[in-house]
Design a protein around this motif. Structure first.
Motif, mmCIF file in Angstrom:
data_model
loop_
_atom_site.group_PDB
_atom_site.id
_atom_site.type_symbol
_atom_site.label_atom_id
_atom_site.label_comp_id
_atom_site.label_asym_id
_atom_site.label_seq_id
_atom_site.Cartn_x
_atom_site.Cartn_y
_atom_site.Cartn_z
ATOM 1 N N ALA A 1 0.806 -1.224 0.000
ATOM 2 C CA ALA A 1 0.000 0.000 0.000
ATOM 3 C C ALA A 1 0.838 1.273 0.000
ATOM 4 O O ALA A 1 0.369 2.318 -0.450
ATOM 5 C CB ALA A 1 -0.958 0.004 1.195
ATOM 6 N N VAL A 2 2.071 1.209 0.485
ATOM 7 C CA VAL A 2 2.919 2.408 0.496
ATOM 8 C C VAL A 2 3.855 2.448 -0.716
ATOM 9 O O VAL A 2 4.729 3.300 -0.798
ATOM 10 C CB VAL A 2 3.713 2.557 1.815
ATOM 11 N N LYS A 3 3.647 1.525 -1.650
ATOM 12 C CA LYS A 3 4.386 1.505 -2.922
ATOM 13 C C LYS A 3 5.904 1.432 -2.728
ATOM 14 O O LYS A 3 6.643 2.297 -3.200
ATOM 15 C CB LYS A 3 4.039 2.730 -3.771
ATOM 16 N N PRO A 4 6.382 0.395 -2.047
ATOM 17 C CA PRO A 4 7.836 0.276 -1.893
ATOM 18 C C PRO A 4 8.484 -0.115 -3.221
ATOM 19 O O PRO A 4 7.809 -0.594 -4.128
ATOM 20 C CB PRO A 4 7.980 -0.857 -0.875
ATOM 21 N N GLU A 5 9.774 0.088 -3.305
ATOM 22 C CA GLU A 5 10.528 -0.364 -4.477
ATOM 23 C C GLU A 5 11.075 -1.768 -4.245
ATOM 24 O O GLU A 5 11.271 -2.529 -5.189
ATOM 25 C CB GLU A 5 11.688 0.597 -4.741
ATOM 26 N N VAL A 6 11.346 -2.067 -2.982
ATOM 27 C CA VAL A 6 11.927 -3.347 -2.577
ATOM 28 C C VAL A 6 11.068 -3.900 -1.448
ATOM 29 O O VAL A 6 10.627 -3.150 -0.574
ATOM 30 C CB VAL A 6 13.381 -3.157 -2.068
ATOM 31 N N ILE A 7 10.835 -5.210 -1.468
ATOM 32 C CA ILE A 7 10.129 -5.859 -0.361
ATOM 33 C C ILE A 7 11.045 -6.932 0.210
ATOM 34 O O ILE A 7 11.496 -7.826 -0.509
ATOM 35 C CB ILE A 7 8.801 -6.495 -0.806
ATOM 36 N N LEU A 8 11.319 -6.819 1.501
ATOM 37 C CA LEU A 8 12.118 -7.813 2.209
ATOM 38 C C LEU A 8 11.165 -8.785 2.898
ATOM 39 O O LEU A 8 10.281 -8.362 3.637
ATOM 40 C CB LEU A 8 13.002 -7.130 3.257
ATOM 41 N N PHE A 9 11.342 -10.063 2.649
ATOM 42 C CA PHE A 9 10.532 -11.094 3.295
ATOM 43 C C PHE A 9 11.432 -11.878 4.237
ATOM 44 O O PHE A 9 12.438 -12.433 3.811
ATOM 45 C CB PHE A 9 9.954 -12.062 2.254
ATOM 46 N N ASP A 10 11.062 -11.938 5.512
ATOM 47 C CA ASP A 10 11.825 -12.715 6.487
ATOM 48 C C ASP A 10 11.071 -14.011 6.768
ATOM 49 O O ASP A 10 10.183 -14.046 7.615
ATOM 50 C CB ASP A 10 12.019 -11.912 7.774
ATOM 51 N N GLU A 11 11.391 -15.057 6.025
ATOM 52 C CA GLU A 11 10.745 -16.367 6.157
ATOM 53 C C GLU A 11 9.225 -16.223 6.283
ATOM 54 O O GLU A 11 8.629 -16.653 7.273
ATOM 55 C CB GLU A 11 11.306 -17.128 7.360
ATOM 56 N N PRO A 12 8.568 -15.645 5.280
ATOM 57 C CA PRO A 12 7.140 -15.333 5.407
ATOM 58 C C PRO A 12 6.233 -16.553 5.471
ATOM 59 O O PRO A 12 5.057 -16.418 5.781
ATOM 60 C CB PRO A 12 6.861 -14.510 4.147
ATOM 61 N N CYS A 13 6.762 -17.736 5.200
ATOM 62 C CA CYS A 13 5.922 -18.938 5.187
ATOM 63 C C CYS A 13 6.211 -19.884 6.339
ATOM 64 O O CYS A 13 5.610 -20.953 6.431
ATOM 65 C CB CYS A 13 6.107 -19.681 3.862
ATOM 66 N N SER A 14 7.114 -19.516 7.226
ATOM 67 C CA SER A 14 7.560 -20.459 8.258
ATOM 68 C C SER A 14 6.442 -20.893 9.198
ATOM 69 O O SER A 14 6.485 -21.994 9.735
ATOM 70 C CB SER A 14 8.715 -19.866 9.063
ATOM 71 N N ALA A 15 5.429 -20.054 9.389
ATOM 72 C CA ALA A 15 4.348 -20.397 10.319
ATOM 73 C C ALA A 15 3.074 -20.830 9.585
ATOM 74 O O ALA A 15 2.017 -20.918 10.195
ATOM 75 C CB ALA A 15 4.049 -19.204 11.223
ATOM 76 N N LEU A 16 3.188 -21.108 8.273
ATOM 77 C CA LEU A 16 1.999 -21.385 7.472
ATOM 78 C C LEU A 16 1.939 -22.843 7.021
ATOM 79 O O LEU A 16 2.962 -23.515 6.908
ATOM 80 C CB LEU A 16 1.981 -20.474 6.241
ATOM 81 N N ASP A 17 0.726 -23.289 6.707
ATOM 82 C CA ASP A 17 0.539 -24.643 6.187
ATOM 83 C C ASP A 17 0.957 -24.683 4.712
ATOM 84 O O ASP A 17 1.169 -23.638 4.089
ATOM 85 C CB ASP A 17 -0.921 -25.078 6.364
ATOM 86 N N PRO A 18 1.076 -25.888 4.114
ATOM 87 C CA PRO A 18 1.556 -25.994 2.729
ATOM 88 C C PRO A 18 0.701 -25.247 1.702
ATOM 89 O O PRO A 18 1.239 -24.681 0.752
ATOM 90 C CB PRO A 18 1.536 -27.504 2.465
ATOM 91 N N ILE A 19 -0.607 -25.219 1.874
ATOM 92 C CA ILE A 19 -1.466 -24.523 0.905
ATOM 93 C C ILE A 19 -1.229 -23.015 0.977
ATOM 94 O O ILE A 19 -1.044 -22.346 -0.046
ATOM 95 C CB ILE A 19 -2.954 -24.870 1.134
#
Length: 200
Positions: free
Chosen positions: A165-183
């Motif tokens: 929403a703030v229109k970044p140029e770069v997005i850093l993801f820190d293990e964004p799926c570590s707490a999520l199920d496979p789907i």
């Protein structure tokens, strides 16, 4: 033809008090590419990505040397506005961290902080961000619902929408799926692949 470097890291060192965590790191990050850091737990991956938008500045006892260039500007120069930097370099954390407010207000939070007050414009930004985060179809009729009532995967995509929403140029993801199920993990991975068309 060479791809453009969006970020260049040169001789980056970081200490937590006396603990020398990052040692002479050199890395080029290409524009509109996904760059993954892989390593064992505790090796400094999170510390490194937090150095790319100066989130480590918030931790007492941190000392940084070296240079990190974003489009040729050293982000560690004294005259760099850290708030503006963090708008350009957004971050999605390991665990979803929605604010205890509505879905709409979560996504509109950043634009409001940056001065956007027009309700029509905010509605457009919220919709576009939720569409780009592959969440719009699931929540479009529940925008006033508390974001904490969403599933874990939906909360993580909401946090991605909030970042977009703030229109970044770069997005850093820190293990964004570590707490999520496979789907949910699959949805986030597909989303990251789509986002690289517009973001680094």
């Amino acid at each position: 033809m060479d791809d453009k470097n969006k970020i260049m890291v040169r001789k980056l060192n970081l200490w937590y008090t006396d603990n020398h965590v990052l040692k002479d790191v050199d890395l080029d990050i290409k524009e509109n590419k996904v760059t993954a850091l892989i390593g064992p737990s505790g090796c400094g991956k999170t510390t490194f990505i937090r150095a790319l938008n100066r989130m480590n500045d918030l931790i007492e006892g941190v000392r940084v040397t070296g240079e990190v260039f974003l489009d040729g500007m050293n982000i560690y120069d004294k005259d760099v506005d850290v708030v503006s930097l963090r708008k350009r370099v957004g971050m999605v954390f390991q665990k979803p961290n929605p604010f205890p407010m509505s879905i709409f207000d979560n996504v509109a939070y950043g634009p409001r902080i940056h001065g956007i007050r027009d309700k029509k414009k905010l509605r457009e930004i919220v919709k576009e961000s939720l569409v780009n985060a592959a969440l719009w179809d699931e929540v479009k009729d529940r925008l006033n619902m508390n974001a904490l009532d969403l599933s874990g995967g939906q909360q993580q995509r909401l946090c991605i929408a909030r970042t977009l929403a703030v229109k970044p140029e770069v997005i850093l993801f820190d293990e964004p799926c570590s707490a999520l199920d496979p789907i949910a993990t699959g949805k986030i991975e597909d989303l990251i692949h789509e986002l690289k068309k517009q973001y680094t």
